[in-house]
Design a protein around this motif. Structure first.
Motif, PDB file in Angstrom:
ATOM      1  N   LEU A  75      39.263 -25.408  93.114  1.00  0.00           N
ATOM      2  CA  LEU A  75      38.419 -26.218  92.223  1.00  0.00           C
ATOM      3  C   LEU A  75      39.255 -27.276  91.516  1.00  0.00           C
ATOM      4  O   LEU A  75      38.876 -28.445  91.445  1.00  0.00           O
ATOM      5  CB  LEU A  75      37.736 -25.331  91.177  1.00  0.00           C
ATOM      6  N   GLU A  76      40.400 -26.841  90.989  1.00  0.00           N
ATOM      7  CA  GLU A  76      41.246 -27.784  90.246  1.00  0.00           C
ATOM      8  C   GLU A  76      41.815 -28.870  91.158  1.00  0.00           C
ATOM      9  O   GLU A  76      42.176 -29.948  90.702  1.00  0.00           O
ATOM     10  CB  GLU A  76      42.354 -27.032  89.511  1.00  0.00           C
ATOM     11  N   SER A  77      41.871 -28.564  92.468  1.00  0.00           N
ATOM     12  CA  SER A  77      42.305 -29.577  93.439  1.00  0.00           C
ATOM     13  C   SER A  77      41.125 -30.455  93.854  1.00  0.00           C
ATOM     14  O   SER A  77      41.180 -31.149  94.867  1.00  0.00           O
ATOM     15  CB  SER A  77      42.907 -28.910  94.674  1.00  0.00           C
ATOM     16  N   ASN A  78      40.037 -30.369  93.100  1.00  0.00           N
ATOM     17  CA  ASN A  78      38.856 -31.215  93.299  1.00  0.00           C
ATOM     18  C   ASN A  78      38.115 -30.942  94.603  1.00  0.00           C
ATOM     19  O   ASN A  78      37.639 -31.853  95.271  1.00  0.00           O
ATOM     20  CB  ASN A  78      39.240 -32.699  93.180  1.00  0.00           C
ATOM     21  N   GLN A  79      38.014 -29.672  94.940  1.00  0.00           N
ATOM     22  CA  GLN A  79      37.157 -29.272  96.045  1.00  0.00           C
ATOM     23  C   GLN A  79      35.909 -28.604  95.460  1.00  0.00           C
ATOM     24  O   GLN A  79      35.917 -28.137  94.321  1.00  0.00           O
ATOM     25  CB  GLN A  79      37.904 -28.295  96.949  1.00  0.00           C
ATOM     26  N   ILE A  80      34.869 -28.544  96.264  1.00  0.00           N
ATOM     27  CA  ILE A  80      33.599 -27.964  95.821  1.00  0.00           C
ATOM     28  C   ILE A  80      33.468 -26.566  96.427  1.00  0.00           C
ATOM     29  O   ILE A  80      33.654 -26.402  97.637  1.00  0.00           O
ATOM     30  CB  ILE A  80      32.413 -28.854  96.284  1.00  0.00           C
ATOM     31  N   LEU A  81      33.186 -25.564  95.595  1.00  0.00           N
ATOM     32  CA  LEU A  81      32.947 -24.216  96.118  1.00  0.00           C
ATOM     33  C   LEU A  81      31.443 -24.042  96.318  1.00  0.00           C
ATOM     34  O   LEU A  81      30.651 -24.337  95.418  1.00  0.00           O
ATOM     35  CB  LEU A  81      33.456 -23.146  95.160  1.00  0.00           C
ATOM     36  N   PHE A  82      31.079 -23.518  97.471  1.00  0.00           N
ATOM     37  CA  PHE A  82      29.669 -23.487  97.877  1.00  0.00           C
ATOM     38  C   PHE A  82      29.222 -22.064  98.215  1.00  0.00           C
ATOM     39  O   PHE A  82      29.929 -21.326  98.908  1.00  0.00           O
ATOM     40  CB  PHE A  82      29.524 -24.388  99.115  1.00  0.00           C
ATOM     41  N   PHE A  83      28.048 -21.711  97.731  1.00  0.00           N
ATOM     42  CA  PHE A  83      27.416 -20.425  98.053  1.00  0.00           C
ATOM     43  C   PHE A  83      26.038 -20.721  98.645  1.00  0.00           C
ATOM     44  O   PHE A  83      25.271 -21.492  98.048  1.00  0.00           O
ATOM     45  CB  PHE A  83      27.215 -19.581  96.785  1.00  0.00           C
ATOM     46  N   ALA A  84      25.722 -20.096  99.760  1.00  0.00           N
ATOM     47  CA  ALA A  84      24.439 -20.386 100.418  1.00  0.00           C
ATOM     48  C   ALA A  84      23.255 -19.877  99.604  1.00  0.00           C
ATOM     49  O   ALA A  84      22.154 -20.426  99.689  1.00  0.00           O
ATOM     50  CB  ALA A  84      24.429 -19.787 101.818  1.00  0.00           C
ATOM     51  N   ARG A  85      23.451 -18.803  98.825  1.00  0.00           N
ATOM     52  CA  ARG A  85      22.409 -18.239  97.952  1.00  0.00           C
ATOM     53  C   ARG A  85      22.994 -18.117  96.553  1.00  0.00           C
ATOM     54  O   ARG A  85      24.210 -18.052  96.397  1.00  0.00           O
ATOM     55  CB  ARG A  85      21.963 -16.830  98.407  1.00  0.00           C
ATOM     56  N   PRO A  86      22.159 -18.000  95.526  1.00  0.00           N
ATOM     57  CA  PRO A  86      22.741 -17.830  94.184  1.00  0.00           C
ATOM     58  C   PRO A  86      23.606 -16.569  94.118  1.00  0.00           C
ATOM     59  O   PRO A  86      23.132 -15.487  94.463  1.00  0.00           O
ATOM     60  CB  PRO A  86      21.508 -17.690  93.279  1.00  0.00           C
ATOM     61  N   PRO A  87      24.852 -16.698  93.690  1.00  0.00           N
ATOM     62  CA  PRO A  87      25.755 -15.541  93.640  1.00  0.00           C
ATOM     63  C   PRO A  87      25.611 -14.748  92.344  1.00  0.00           C
ATOM     64  O   PRO A  87      26.522 -14.012  91.974  1.00  0.00           O
ATOM     65  CB  PRO A  87      27.130 -16.193  93.758  1.00  0.00           C
ATOM     66  N   PHE A  88      24.516 -14.935  91.646  1.00  0.00           N
ATOM     67  CA  PHE A  88      24.232 -14.199  90.402  1.00  0.00           C
ATOM     68  C   PHE A  88      22.757 -13.818  90.463  1.00  0.00           C
ATOM     69  O   PHE A  88      21.984 -14.437  91.228  1.00  0.00           O
ATOM     70  CB  PHE A  88      24.527 -15.081  89.171  1.00  0.00           C
ATOM     71  N   PRO A  89      22.328 -12.813  89.674  1.00  0.00           N
ATOM     72  CA  PRO A  89      20.921 -12.417  89.740  1.00  0.00           C
ATOM     73  C   PRO A  89      20.007 -13.580  89.351  1.00  0.00           C
ATOM     74  O   PRO A  89      20.187 -14.188  88.298  1.00  0.00           O
ATOM     75  CB  PRO A  89      20.834 -11.278  88.703  1.00  0.00           C
ATOM     76  N   PHE A  90      19.085 -13.901  90.240  1.00  0.00           N
ATOM     77  CA  PHE A  90      18.122 -14.969  89.951  1.00  0.00           C
ATOM     78  C   PHE A  90      16.826 -14.589  90.665  1.00  0.00           C
ATOM     79  O   PHE A  90      16.758 -14.601  91.902  1.00  0.00           O
ATOM     80  CB  PHE A  90      18.653 -16.324  90.460  1.00  0.00           C
ATOM     81  N   SER A  91      15.809 -14.242  89.907  1.00  0.00           N
ATOM     82  CA  SER A  91      14.625 -13.628  90.524  1.00  0.00           C
ATOM     83  C   SER A  91      13.674 -14.685  91.086  1.00  0.00           C
ATOM     84  O   SER A  91      13.649 -15.843  90.637  1.00  0.00           O
ATOM     85  CB  SER A  91      13.881 -12.790  89.473  1.00  0.00           C
ATOM     86  N   GLY A  92      12.870 -14.237  92.056  1.00  0.00           N
ATOM     87  CA  GLY A  92      11.825 -15.091  92.621  1.00  0.00           C
ATOM     88  C   GLY A  92      10.826 -15.492  91.538  1.00  0.00           C
ATOM     89  O   GLY A  92      10.260 -16.587  91.573  1.00  0.00           O
ATOM     90  N   THR A  93      10.635 -14.601  90.577  1.00  0.00           N
ATOM     91  CA  THR A  93       9.697 -14.910  89.484  1.00  0.00           C
ATOM     92  C   THR A  93      10.214 -16.093  88.663  1.00  0.00           C
ATOM     93  O   THR A  93       9.464 -16.989  88.308  1.00  0.00           O
ATOM     94  CB  THR A  93       9.563 -13.665  88.563  1.00  0.00           C
TER      95      THR A  93
END
Ligand code: SIN
Ligand code: FE
Length: 348
Positions: free
Chosen positions: A76-94
């Protein structure tokens, strides 16, 4: 077609190819991957030297090691973007359905909604008590989840992170009619007038909760941009004010009520506006388009990765300030790049 448009088109095509490559090399998918060298070779003839993202597919709060956490900070500090295909934290459909049900034509929602976790304050959402309370609760929960996730993913930062604002962005970005300095479809690096960082870095976590892609463009990273433009944008003049700003900082820290903005913050604010005003830079720089798919999440230092959002609706975002003493690679931070160029200390 001019050469810049050609490069932009290539950038788009190549970024799509690189994403496919990442997806198809499944044996590597569980590793923190750095395809930087591959892409540099691939793109050498187009002169672009940026990489779209580093995908992380094996994160879970239980199995994350100190080594991987540090590698993420480093990238990150080297100015790259970290990417996750789905939310890597709880996030409900509701919660997603709740946000998507907010219509930007609704008079309660004519701009972004912001949430300030430190004071638990919601801004930018009108309406009756009941609907405001629901938005407030949903934003608070979103923010709490992202903060927990970031402290676990980036453990070297955990005890020193400063929580900045979270936002819900319900407005279609394409064709927004905003004053020039507020336009986000022009390439810029972030700086906040009301929250000077004194060299701390601006880390942002975005989630595209929409059903369509959120489309960004990027260009060369901050070190290259600063090397090319900082002098022209007035760095020497601002660096020369560092001495009296230092005195003001001392007085401010013992309670004298005077403005306290370091030369670094002054330059970053100025550079943000200067880049947006510079139509030649905007049209001629090398560009790479990044399409963030629905439900993807990405982390990025937006003071080091120039960005513009061309289209997309419905995103959530949480910002953090990472102080200088927490950085694992302070030598590449924007303040150090500028201090090197200016030959002066920019935040004493
Ligand atoms: C920004 O320029 O910081 C906003 C980017 C976005 O909303 O996607
Ligand atoms: Fe920005």
């Amino acid at each position: 077609m001019d050469s810049c448009a050609t490069i932009a088109r290539y950038g788009h095509r190549l970024s799509a190819t690189a994403c496919l490559d990442l997806d198809s090399r499944e044996p590597m998918a569980d590793k923190l991957r750095d395809d930087y060298n591959t892409r540099r070779v691939t793109m050498a003839t187009q002169t672009a030297s940026v990489t779209p993202w580093i995908q992380i597919s094996d994160y879970s709060p239980e199995n994350w090691t100190a080594e991987r956490a540090r590698a993420c900070c480093d990238r990150l500090e080297s100015n790259q973007i970290l990417f996750f295909a789905r939310p890597p934290f709880p996030f409900s459909g509701t919660d997603r359905a709740y946000f998507l049900a907010q219509k930007s034509s609704d008079s309660r929602l004519h701009k972004n909604v912001s949430y300030r976790p430190a004071s638990d304050v919601l801004r930018g959402f009108g309406g009756d008590d009941r609907s405001s309370r629901l938005m407030h609760d949903t934003m608070r929960n979103y923010s709490l989840q992202v903060v927990g996730f970031v402290k676990n993913l980036l453990t070297p930062y955990a005890s020193k992170l400063q929580l900045d604002y979270a936002s819900f962005r319900p407005i279609e970005e394409e064709g927004r009619d905003l004053p020039l300095h507020k336009r986000n479809d022009l390439l810029h690096v972030d700086a906040f007038p009301s929250r000077p960082t004194r060299g701390g870095r601006i880390l942002r976590v975005f989630t595209n909760i929409s059903e369509k892609a959120r489309v960004w463009i990027t260009t060369d990273r901050f070190p290259a941009l600063a090397e090319r433009f900082a002098r022209e944008a007035g760095l020497p003049k601002i660096a020369a004010t560092s001495g009296w700003r230092g005195v003001r900082h001392l007085l401010h820290s013992v309670g004298v009520p005077i403005p306290d903005r370091s030369a670094y913050d002054e330059f970053m604010l100025y550079f943000h506006d200067w880049l947006k005003e510079n139509s030649r830079f905007q049209s001629e720089c090398v560009k790479e388009q990044i399409d963030f798919p629905p439900m993807s999440t990405w982390l990025v230092y937006t003071d080091g990765v120039p960005h513009a959002v061309l289209s997309g609706q419905y995103a959530l975002e949480q910002t953090f300030i990472v102080p200088r003493e927490a950085l694992v690679k302070p030598q590449v931070s924007p303040i150090r790049v500028l201090e090197e160029l200016a030959g002066a200390v920019l935040a004493g």
